[in-house]
Design a protein around this motif. Structure first.
Motif, mmCIF file in Angstrom:
data_model
loop_
_atom_site.group_PDB
_atom_site.id
_atom_site.type_symbol
_atom_site.label_atom_id
_atom_site.label_comp_id
_atom_site.label_asym_id
_atom_site.label_seq_id
_atom_site.Cartn_x
_atom_site.Cartn_y
_atom_site.Cartn_z
ATOM 1 N N ALA A 1 40.939 33.858 48.926
ATOM 2 C CA ALA A 1 41.639 33.135 47.866
ATOM 3 C C ALA A 1 41.235 33.622 46.478
ATOM 4 O O ALA A 1 42.090 33.862 45.617
ATOM 5 N N SER A 2 39.941 33.794 46.264
ATOM 6 C CA SER A 2 39.489 34.237 44.939
ATOM 7 C C SER A 2 39.918 35.665 44.658
ATOM 8 O O SER A 2 40.262 36.018 43.525
ATOM 9 N N SER A 3 39.961 36.506 45.682
ATOM 10 C CA SER A 3 40.408 37.891 45.496
ATOM 11 C C SER A 3 41.879 37.935 45.090
ATOM 12 O O SER A 3 42.278 38.702 44.214
ATOM 13 N N MET A 4 42.696 37.097 45.711
ATOM 14 C CA MET A 4 44.114 37.074 45.381
ATOM 15 C C MET A 4 44.332 36.641 43.936
ATOM 16 O O MET A 4 45.194 37.162 43.242
ATOM 17 N N LYS A 5 43.527 35.693 43.473
ATOM 18 C CA LYS A 5 43.717 35.144 42.132
ATOM 19 C C LYS A 5 43.093 36.006 41.042
ATOM 20 O O LYS A 5 43.578 36.039 39.917
ATOM 21 N N LEU A 6 42.010 36.721 41.383
ATOM 22 C CA LEU A 6 41.290 37.490 40.372
ATOM 23 C C LEU A 6 41.673 38.962 40.334
ATOM 24 O O LEU A 6 41.442 39.640 39.342
ATOM 25 N N GLY A 7 42.261 39.460 41.406
ATOM 26 C CA GLY A 7 42.558 40.879 41.473
ATOM 27 C C GLY A 7 43.720 41.332 40.631
ATOM 28 O O GLY A 7 43.880 42.511 40.348
ATOM 29 N N SER A 8 44.583 40.404 40.236
ATOM 30 C CA SER A 8 45.705 40.685 39.334
ATOM 31 C C SER A 8 46.700 41.700 39.895
ATOM 32 O O SER A 8 47.245 42.501 39.157
ATOM 33 N N LEU A 9 46.925 41.652 41.203
ATOM 34 C CA LEU A 9 47.951 42.539 41.756
ATOM 35 C C LEU A 9 49.342 42.019 41.468
ATOM 36 O O LEU A 9 50.323 42.732 41.618
ATOM 37 N N SER B 1 33.327 38.174 45.006
ATOM 38 C CA SER B 1 33.490 36.871 45.655
ATOM 39 C C SER B 1 32.555 36.733 46.845
ATOM 40 O O SER B 1 32.040 35.643 47.124
ATOM 41 N N LEU B 2 32.308 37.842 47.556
ATOM 42 C CA LEU B 2 31.393 37.804 48.700
ATOM 43 C C LEU B 2 29.950 37.580 48.246
ATOM 44 O O LEU B 2 29.183 36.875 48.901
ATOM 45 N N ARG B 3 29.587 38.177 47.115
ATOM 46 C CA ARG B 3 28.222 38.029 46.613
ATOM 47 C C ARG B 3 27.944 36.611 46.108
ATOM 48 O O ARG B 3 26.841 36.096 46.261
ATOM 49 N N ASN B 4 28.958 36.009 45.484
ATOM 50 C CA ASN B 4 28.740 34.724 44.814
ATOM 51 C C ASN B 4 28.909 33.512 45.719
ATOM 52 O O ASN B 4 28.487 32.408 45.362
ATOM 53 N N LEU B 5 29.533 33.686 46.858
ATOM 54 C CA LEU B 5 29.803 32.541 47.714
ATOM 55 C C LEU B 5 28.557 32.105 48.474
ATOM 56 O O LEU B 5 27.863 32.922 49.068
ATOM 57 N N LYS B 6 28.277 30.811 48.430
ATOM 58 C CA LYS B 6 27.137 30.271 49.173
ATOM 59 C C LYS B 6 27.493 30.155 50.651
ATOM 60 O O LYS B 6 28.543 29.604 50.995
ATOM 61 N N PRO B 7 26.630 30.649 51.541
ATOM 62 C CA PRO B 7 26.925 30.578 52.986
ATOM 63 C C PRO B 7 27.242 29.170 53.465
ATOM 64 O O PRO B 7 28.091 28.977 54.336
ATOM 65 N N SER B 8 26.601 28.189 52.882
ATOM 66 C CA SER B 8 26.822 26.812 53.325
ATOM 67 C C SER B 8 28.219 26.305 52.979
ATOM 68 O O SER B 8 28.695 25.318 53.554
#
Length: 222
Positions: A141-149, A195-202
């Motif tokens: 979801a964050s990739s779709m919104k931040l990637g600006s494609l 987004s992968l780096r910032n997301l908390k596993p929990s």
């Protein structure tokens, strides 16, 4: 609506039924409301091209707007996957795809026009990773919104084609727009990694979690 279609040639009279059936939303005429984005599409093979400009009379057209709140990325995936030929690599991937199809499939072929996300090769790989439980839904979801494609408008019916009026074709120079096309793809991949780096596993919710407990969808911003 003023629309633009990026191509390596001028297209004054788009033909219904022509084109590549393996695009995001199947066979159709793919446009954008951004002239810069159309010029990038026109130069994606590092050649000069054209941004063809049209006026679309949308009155009485049946429009599927996937950007509305009553739709989610999961609806978009049920359209994208069969058209872009996603082949699950695992039994869980098959199970996930079946779950999406049963719960989120749309009768999109009955619409005159579709308005929704665009998936280049990067985004298709992100979506494939999500279906195989490699990444959580928050990362997609964050990739779709931040990637600006960008969002695209797809004409799907003879009625929609009949409402399209050609205005002009503007030259797109590869020296400028091919680099912008590459930079946009790089931005999408960077947003994906971030987004992968910032997301908390929990907090991570994978598709298999939704299969087991669909109520987890409540409260998610997709």
């Amino acid at each position: 609506m003023i629309l633009f279609h990026g191509s390596d040639k001028q297209i004054s009279a788009p033909t219904f039924g022509a084109g590549n059936p393996r695009n995001d939303y199947g066979l159709g005429f793919y446009c954008t409301e951004s002239i810069d984005l159309a010029k990038e599409w026109a130069c994606q093979k590092n050649t000069d091209g054209f941004a063809n400009q049209y006026e679309l009379d949308s009155q009485d057209l049946n429009i599927l707007d996937l950007s509305q709140d009553n739709f989610s990325l999961l609806h978009w995936l049920t359209i994208l996957m069969p058209n872009r030929i996603f082949a699950p690599k695992s039994p869980i991937g098959h199970q996930n795809l079946q779950f999406l199809t049963e719960h989120f499939k749309l009768d999109y072929q009955s619409y005159d026009v579709i308005y929704g996300y665009r998936a280049n090769d990067s985004y298709f790989s992100f979506a494939s990773d999500f279906l195989e439980n490699i990444i959580p839904i928050q990362s997609l979801a964050s990739s779709m919104k931040l990637g600006s494609l960008g969002l695209q408008i797809v004409l799907k019916s003879p009625k929609a084609f009949s409402r399209l009026k050609f205005i002009k074709a503007e030259k797109a120079e590869k020296e400028k727009y091919y680099m912008q096309y590459k930079e946009r793809d790089t931005t999408a991949r960077k947003a994906y990694r971030e987004s992968l780096r910032n997301l908390k596993p929990s907090e991570s919710i994978y598709l298999i979690d939704l299969v087991r407990n669909p109520e987890l969808l409540n409260g998610l911003s997709l």
